[in-house]
Design a protein around this motif. Sequence first.
Motif, PDB file in Angstrom:
ATOM      1  N   ALA A   1       0.834  -1.205   0.000  1.00 26.46           N
ATOM      2  CA  ALA A   1       0.000   0.000   0.000  1.00 26.46           C
ATOM      3  C   ALA A   1       0.870   1.257   0.000  1.00 26.46           C
ATOM      4  CB  ALA A   1      -0.933  -0.004   1.203  1.00 26.46           C
ATOM      5  N   LEU A   2       1.980   1.224   0.726  1.00 30.59           N
ATOM      6  CA  LEU A   2       2.905   2.358   0.723  1.00 30.59           C
ATOM      7  C   LEU A   2       3.525   2.526  -0.661  1.00 30.59           C
ATOM      8  CD1 LEU A   2       4.400   4.581   2.344  1.00 30.59           C
ATOM      9  CD2 LEU A   2       6.143   2.857   2.860  1.00 30.59           C
ATOM     10  N   GLN A   3       3.930   1.425  -1.270  1.00 35.71           N
ATOM     11  CA  GLN A   3       4.538   1.471  -2.598  1.00 35.71           C
ATOM     12  C   GLN A   3       3.554   1.984  -3.652  1.00 35.71           C
ATOM     13  OE1 GLN A   3       7.682   1.477  -1.743  1.00 35.71           O
ATOM     14  NE2 GLN A   3       8.241   0.179  -3.463  1.00 35.71           N
ATOM     15  N   ALA A   4       2.278   1.760  -3.428  1.00 39.83           N
ATOM     16  CA  ALA A   4       1.264   2.220  -4.379  1.00 39.83           C
ATOM     17  C   ALA A   4       1.212   3.739  -4.469  1.00 39.83           C
ATOM     18  CB  ALA A   4      -0.107   1.667  -3.989  1.00 39.83           C
ATOM     19  N   THR A   5       1.797   4.430  -3.507  1.00 34.98           N
ATOM     20  CA  THR A   5       1.810   5.896  -3.547  1.00 34.98           C
ATOM     21  C   THR A   5       2.917   6.438  -4.436  1.00 34.98           C
ATOM     22  OG1 THR A   5       3.281   6.169  -1.633  1.00 34.98           O
ATOM     23  CG2 THR A   5       0.907   5.989  -1.185  1.00 34.98           C
ATOM     24  N   LEU A   6       3.832   5.576  -4.879  1.00 38.80           N
ATOM     25  CA  LEU A   6       4.973   6.037  -5.669  1.00 38.80           C
ATOM     26  C   LEU A   6       4.571   6.630  -7.015  1.00 38.80           C
ATOM     27  CD1 LEU A   6       7.568   3.215  -4.962  1.00 38.80           C
ATOM     28  CD2 LEU A   6       7.673   5.592  -4.184  1.00 38.80           C
ATOM     29  N   GLY A   7       3.507   6.149  -7.599  1.00 40.46           N
ATOM     30  CA  GLY A   7       3.088   6.617  -8.909  1.00 40.46           C
ATOM     31  C   GLY A   7       2.379   7.958  -8.884  1.00 40.46           C
ATOM     32  N   ASP A   8       1.998   8.429  -7.721  1.00 47.26           N
ATOM     33  CA  ASP A   8       1.281   9.702  -7.613  1.00 47.26           C
ATOM     34  C   ASP A   8       2.272  10.854  -7.470  1.00 47.26           C
ATOM     35  OD1 ASP A   8      -1.138   8.398  -7.719  1.00 47.26           O
ATOM     36  OD2 ASP A   8      -1.405   8.353  -5.548  1.00 47.26           O
ATOM     37  N   SER A   9       1.843  12.012  -7.933  1.00 47.54           N
ATOM     38  CA  SER A   9       2.686  13.194  -7.770  1.00 47.54           C
ATOM     39  C   SER A   9       1.921  14.238  -6.971  1.00 47.54           C
ATOM     40  CB  SER A   9       3.110  13.746  -9.125  1.00 47.54           C
ATOM     41  OG  SER A   9       1.981  14.088  -9.889  1.00 47.54           O
ATOM     42  N   CYS A  10       2.668  15.145  -6.423  1.00 48.37           N
ATOM     43  CA  CYS A  10       2.092  16.156  -5.547  1.00 48.37           C
ATOM     44  C   CYS A  10       1.664  17.377  -6.367  1.00 48.37           C
ATOM     45  CB  CYS A  10       3.111  16.529  -4.471  1.00 48.37           C
ATOM     46  SG  CYS A  10       2.356  17.016  -2.922  1.00 48.37           S
ATOM     47  N   THR A  11       0.634  17.191  -7.173  1.00 51.77           N
ATOM     48  CA  THR A  11       0.074  18.307  -7.931  1.00 51.77           C
ATOM     49  C   THR A  11      -0.793  19.145  -6.996  1.00 51.77           C
ATOM     50  OG1 THR A  11      -1.881  17.056  -8.575  1.00 51.77           O
ATOM     51  CG2 THR A  11       0.039  16.913 -10.043  1.00 51.77           C
ATOM     52  N   PRO A  12      -1.060  20.390  -7.348  1.00 54.29           N
ATOM     53  CA  PRO A  12      -1.887  21.223  -6.456  1.00 54.29           C
ATOM     54  C   PRO A  12      -3.229  20.583  -6.106  1.00 54.29           C
ATOM     55  CG  PRO A  12      -0.855  22.602  -8.112  1.00 54.29           C
ATOM     56  CD  PRO A  12      -0.538  21.175  -8.479  1.00 54.29           C
ATOM     57  N   ALA A  13      -3.829  19.882  -7.045  1.00 54.91           N
ATOM     58  CA  ALA A  13      -5.138  19.275  -6.775  1.00 54.91           C
ATOM     59  C   ALA A  13      -5.029  17.994  -5.961  1.00 54.91           C
ATOM     60  CB  ALA A  13      -5.851  18.981  -8.093  1.00 54.91           C
ATOM     61  N   ASN A  14      -3.848  17.384  -5.914  1.00 51.64           N
ATOM     62  CA  ASN A  14      -3.688  16.070  -5.309  1.00 51.64           C
ATOM     63  C   ASN A  14      -2.743  16.051  -4.105  1.00 51.64           C
ATOM     64  OD1 ASN A  14      -4.075  13.209  -5.305  1.00 51.64           O
ATOM     65  ND2 ASN A  14      -2.125  12.949  -6.340  1.00 51.64           N
ATOM     66  N   CYS A  15      -2.034  17.119  -3.862  1.00 50.38           N
ATOM     67  CA  CYS A  15      -0.946  17.095  -2.887  1.00 50.38           C
ATOM     68  C   CYS A  15      -1.432  16.817  -1.460  1.00 50.38           C
ATOM     69  CB  CYS A  15      -0.155  18.398  -2.935  1.00 50.38           C
ATOM     70  SG  CYS A  15       1.482  18.227  -2.203  1.00 50.38           S
ATOM     71  N   ALA A  16      -2.479  17.476  -1.039  1.00 54.52           N
ATOM     72  CA  ALA A  16      -2.974  17.271   0.326  1.00 54.52           C
ATOM     73  C   ALA A  16      -3.370  15.813   0.531  1.00 54.52           C
ATOM     74  CB  ALA A  16      -4.157  18.191   0.603  1.00 54.52           C
ATOM     75  N   TYR A  17      -4.089  15.260  -0.442  1.00 52.96           N
ATOM     76  CA  TYR A  17      -4.490  13.861  -0.355  1.00 52.96           C
ATOM     77  C   TYR A  17      -3.271  12.943  -0.302  1.00 52.96           C
ATOM     78  CZ  TYR A  17      -5.787   9.227  -1.941  1.00 52.96           C
ATOM     79  OH  TYR A  17      -5.895   7.855  -2.051  1.00 52.96           O
ATOM     80  N   LEU A  18      -2.318  13.169  -1.204  1.00 56.24           N
ATOM     81  CA  LEU A  18      -1.149  12.298  -1.289  1.00 56.24           C
ATOM     82  C   LEU A  18      -0.308  12.351  -0.013  1.00 56.24           C
ATOM     83  CD1 LEU A  18       0.642  10.344  -2.843  1.00 56.24           C
ATOM     84  CD2 LEU A  18       1.778  12.325  -3.871  1.00 56.24           C
ATOM     85  N   LEU A  19      -0.064  13.536   0.497  1.00 57.78           N
ATOM     86  CA  LEU A  19       0.724  13.645   1.734  1.00 57.78           C
ATOM     87  C   LEU A  19       0.028  12.935   2.895  1.00 57.78           C
ATOM     88  CD1 LEU A  19       1.956  17.312   1.402  1.00 57.78           C
ATOM     89  CD2 LEU A  19       3.410  15.270   1.542  1.00 57.78           C
ATOM     90  N   GLY A  20      -1.271  13.119   3.007  1.00 54.86           N
ATOM     91  CA  GLY A  20      -2.022  12.437   4.063  1.00 54.86           C
ATOM     92  C   GLY A  20      -1.987  10.930   3.887  1.00 54.86           C
ATOM     93  N   ARG A  21      -2.115  10.488   2.646  1.00 57.10           N
ATOM     94  CA  ARG A  21      -2.092   9.046   2.386  1.00 57.10           C
ATOM     95  C   ARG A  21      -0.725   8.451   2.695  1.00 57.10           C
ATOM     96  NH1 ARG A  21      -2.587   5.870  -3.240  1.00 57.10           N
ATOM     97  NH2 ARG A  21      -2.396   3.789  -2.357  1.00 57.10           N
ATOM     98  N   VAL A  22       0.343   9.108   2.248  1.00 54.02           N
ATOM     99  CA  VAL A  22       1.689   8.591   2.531  1.00 54.02           C
ATOM    100  C   VAL A  22       1.912   8.537   4.036  1.00 54.02           C
ATOM    101  CG1 VAL A  22       4.169   9.057   2.314  1.00 54.02           C
ATOM    102  CG2 VAL A  22       2.685   9.273   0.310  1.00 54.02           C
ATOM    103  N   HIS A  23       1.499   9.578   4.743  1.00 56.43           N
ATOM    104  CA  HIS A  23       1.638   9.594   6.208  1.00 56.43           C
ATOM    105  C   HIS A  23       0.887   8.418   6.824  1.00 56.43           C
ATOM    106  CE1 HIS A  23       0.587  10.959  10.323  1.00 56.43           C
ATOM    107  NE2 HIS A  23       1.851  11.346  10.314  1.00 56.43           N
ATOM    108  N   ASP A  24      -0.341   8.197   6.387  1.00 59.11           N
ATOM    109  CA  ASP A  24      -1.140   7.083   6.917  1.00 59.11           C
ATOM    110  C   ASP A  24      -0.509   5.733   6.580  1.00 59.11           C
ATOM    111  OD1 ASP A  24      -2.916   8.949   7.897  1.00 59.11           O
ATOM    112  OD2 ASP A  24      -4.433   8.608   6.345  1.00 59.11           O
TER     113      ASP A  24
END
Length: 170
Positions: free
Chosen positions: A79-102
């Motif tokens: 599940a952590l590795q699944a975050t590797l394909g995402d990038s921290c775009t303005p529309a997605n950054c908050a979600y991605l950072l929270g998900r990686v933290h979780d």
Amino acid sequence: MLRPILRGAAVTAVTVTLAALTASCGGGGDDGGHRPKAAAAALAASASDPSGPSDQGPSDPGPAAPSPQPEKVRDAFAALQATLGDSCTPANCAYLLGRVHDELHRVDRAMKADPKGPGHFPEPIALIARLDQELGADHGVENLKRHQPAVFGARDEIGTWMQDHPDDYR
């Protein structure tokens, strides 16, 4: 007078038995068949039985529901590795950072609960502890953004460590 008390006790016994069976056998869903909240609700409902008090003492709730098994390290790491394909775009950054933290904390819990023991995973556990120390108690989006390099760095370093330990994630 005794008949309503016995009827109430019989209803309570059936309710408790059904609640215990529901908790132990499961009913599907996303919780792996463990439904302790449903069992507790059924027990609470039977405790407020309007038929009156019983002189039989507390009823036996039946067998305890099995506790859920700890998550496997490989599943949490995937599940952590699944975050590797995402990038921290303005529309997605908050979600991605929270998900990686979780996901980092999911990995941490899985490693600490692993049969090999937390001593088998000293570096990843230390990386997450260091990140937590850096973040402090504030896990809000703005603080995660301020510490974005540390969040992604911990994820990447754990990925590198795990690549050197394939038996832990395959």
